[in-house]
Scaffold this active site. Structure first.
Site, short mmCIF file in Angstrom:
data_model
loop_
_atom_site.label_atom_id
_atom_site.label_comp_id
_atom_site.label_asym_id
_atom_site.label_seq_id
_atom_site.Cartn_x
_atom_site.Cartn_y
_atom_site.Cartn_z
N GLY A 16 10.44 17.43 -26.76
CA GLY A 16 10.06 17.26 -28.15
C GLY A 16 10.75 16.12 -28.87
O GLY A 16 10.56 15.94 -30.08
N LEU A 17 11.58 15.33 -28.15
CA LEU A 17 12.30 14.25 -28.83
C LEU A 17 11.38 13.10 -29.22
O LEU A 17 11.53 12.51 -30.29
CB LEU A 17 13.45 13.74 -27.95
CG LEU A 17 14.52 14.78 -27.59
CD1 LEU A 17 15.58 14.16 -26.69
CD2 LEU A 17 15.13 15.37 -28.84
N GLY A 18 10.40 12.77 -28.37
CA GLY A 18 9.44 11.72 -28.71
C GLY A 18 8.61 12.12 -29.92
O GLY A 18 8.39 11.32 -30.83
N LYS A 19 8.18 13.36 -29.93
CA LYS A 19 7.42 13.87 -31.08
C LYS A 19 8.28 13.85 -32.34
O LYS A 19 7.82 13.49 -33.42
CB LYS A 19 6.94 15.28 -30.78
CG LYS A 19 5.94 15.82 -31.75
CD LYS A 19 5.48 17.20 -31.28
CE LYS A 19 4.06 17.42 -31.68
NZ LYS A 19 3.55 18.72 -31.24
N GLU A 27 0.40 2.63 -23.45
CA GLU A 27 -0.02 2.62 -22.05
C GLU A 27 -0.99 3.78 -21.86
O GLU A 27 -0.86 4.82 -22.52
CB GLU A 27 1.19 2.77 -21.14
CG GLU A 27 2.14 1.60 -21.21
CD GLU A 27 3.39 1.80 -20.37
OE1 GLU A 27 3.46 2.78 -19.60
OE2 GLU A 27 4.30 0.97 -20.50
N PRO A 28 -1.97 3.63 -20.94
CA PRO A 28 -2.97 4.69 -20.76
C PRO A 28 -2.37 6.08 -20.51
O PRO A 28 -2.90 7.07 -20.99
CB PRO A 28 -3.77 4.22 -19.54
CG PRO A 28 -3.63 2.73 -19.57
CD PRO A 28 -2.25 2.46 -20.10
N ARG A 29 -1.25 6.14 -19.82
CA ARG A 29 -0.67 7.46 -19.48
C ARG A 29 -0.10 8.20 -20.69
O ARG A 29 0.15 9.40 -20.60
CB ARG A 29 0.39 7.30 -18.39
CG ARG A 29 1.58 6.50 -18.79
CD ARG A 29 2.56 6.32 -17.61
NE ARG A 29 3.62 5.41 -17.95
CZ ARG A 29 4.72 5.75 -18.61
NH1 ARG A 29 4.90 7.00 -18.97
NH2 ARG A 29 5.65 4.86 -18.89
N VAL A 48 10.64 5.21 -27.10
CA VAL A 48 11.22 5.59 -25.81
C VAL A 48 11.98 6.90 -25.94
O VAL A 48 12.53 7.21 -26.99
CB VAL A 48 12.18 4.51 -25.25
CG1 VAL A 48 11.44 3.26 -24.87
CG2 VAL A 48 13.32 4.20 -26.21
N TYR A 74 -0.08 10.33 -28.18
CA TYR A 74 -0.30 9.77 -29.51
C TYR A 74 -1.51 10.39 -30.20
O TYR A 74 -1.51 10.54 -31.42
CB TYR A 74 -0.43 8.24 -29.44
CG TYR A 74 0.89 7.59 -29.07
CD1 TYR A 74 1.97 7.63 -29.93
CD2 TYR A 74 1.06 6.98 -27.84
CE1 TYR A 74 3.19 7.06 -29.59
CE2 TYR A 74 2.27 6.40 -27.48
CZ TYR A 74 3.33 6.45 -28.36
OH TYR A 74 4.52 5.89 -28.02
#
Length: 195
Positions: free
Chosen positions: A133-136, A159-161, A124, A166
């Site tokens: 860039g925090l998720g990465k 989730e598809p979106r 999340v 990923y």
């Protein structure tokens, strides 16, 4: 120790009487850090932007994490169960906190056997900070820490979106025709009725 025949209670970090709204402490695990040059955004750059990378659940404010879960549409977790989940020795946790206030703004964890396989959970990023860039950053570090321990099979549900996000990190949907499956109580009950 024993005193006059009375057993003194044993305490663990998970049985603390401190209210859950306070920060919790977990045993720290050795870090498995990859070379910082392999990350798109360095720890130093994140700090210059007001964030700090954390690699253990120690100091994680579970109430604040639950707020981030809710803002991204995840279900809120029971704090006690979440604390137990984060306390497992085979878990790898990476989160990013704001330097001011120490609140979590990005989070990811993986569970597994610590040798061959791991599954990524609960990725999340607080919605106002998405796209920075925090998720990465959490995913690159999570994958690097898993790979540094020899784990090579890393799976996740997406989730598809967010599948495209990923894919950019090296994940593939159904590689080599392998299909992911999940136990469904509803389908299981339906199958039992038709037998």
């Amino acid at each position: 120790m024993q005193s006059r025949g009375l057993l003194l209670p044993l305490r663990s970090p998970w049985s603390s009487p401190i209210p859950l709204r306070h920060r919790i402490s977990f045993p720290t695990k050795p870090l498995c850090l990859a070379a910082a040059s392999s990350f798109t955004v360095s720890d130093g750059e994140l700090e210059s932007r007001g964030f700090r990378v954390r690699r253990s659940p120690g100091g994680l404010d579970l109430a604040a994490l639950n707020e981030v879960f809710a803002r991204v549409g995840f279900p809120r977790r029971d704090p006690e169960r979440l604390r137990r989940a984060l306390g497992h020795a085979s878990e790898v946790v990476v989160w990013i906190e704001e330097l001011r206030g120490g609140k979590p703004v990005a989070f990811a964890r993986a569970t597994g056997d610590g040798v061959f396989n791991a599954v990524v959970w609960d990725v999340v990023v607080d919605p106002p900070l998405q796209g920075n860039g925090l998720g990465k950053a959490v995913m690159e570090r999570l994958v690097a820490d898993l790979r540094a321990t020899g784990v090579s099979n890393i799976a996740l549900y997406a989730e598809p979106r967010v599948v495209g996000f990923y894919r950019l990190l090296g994940f593939a949907a159904d590689p080599g025709g392998i299909q992911g499956m999940v136990f469904s109580r509803k389908n299981f009950q339906k199958q039992r009725k038709t037998r």
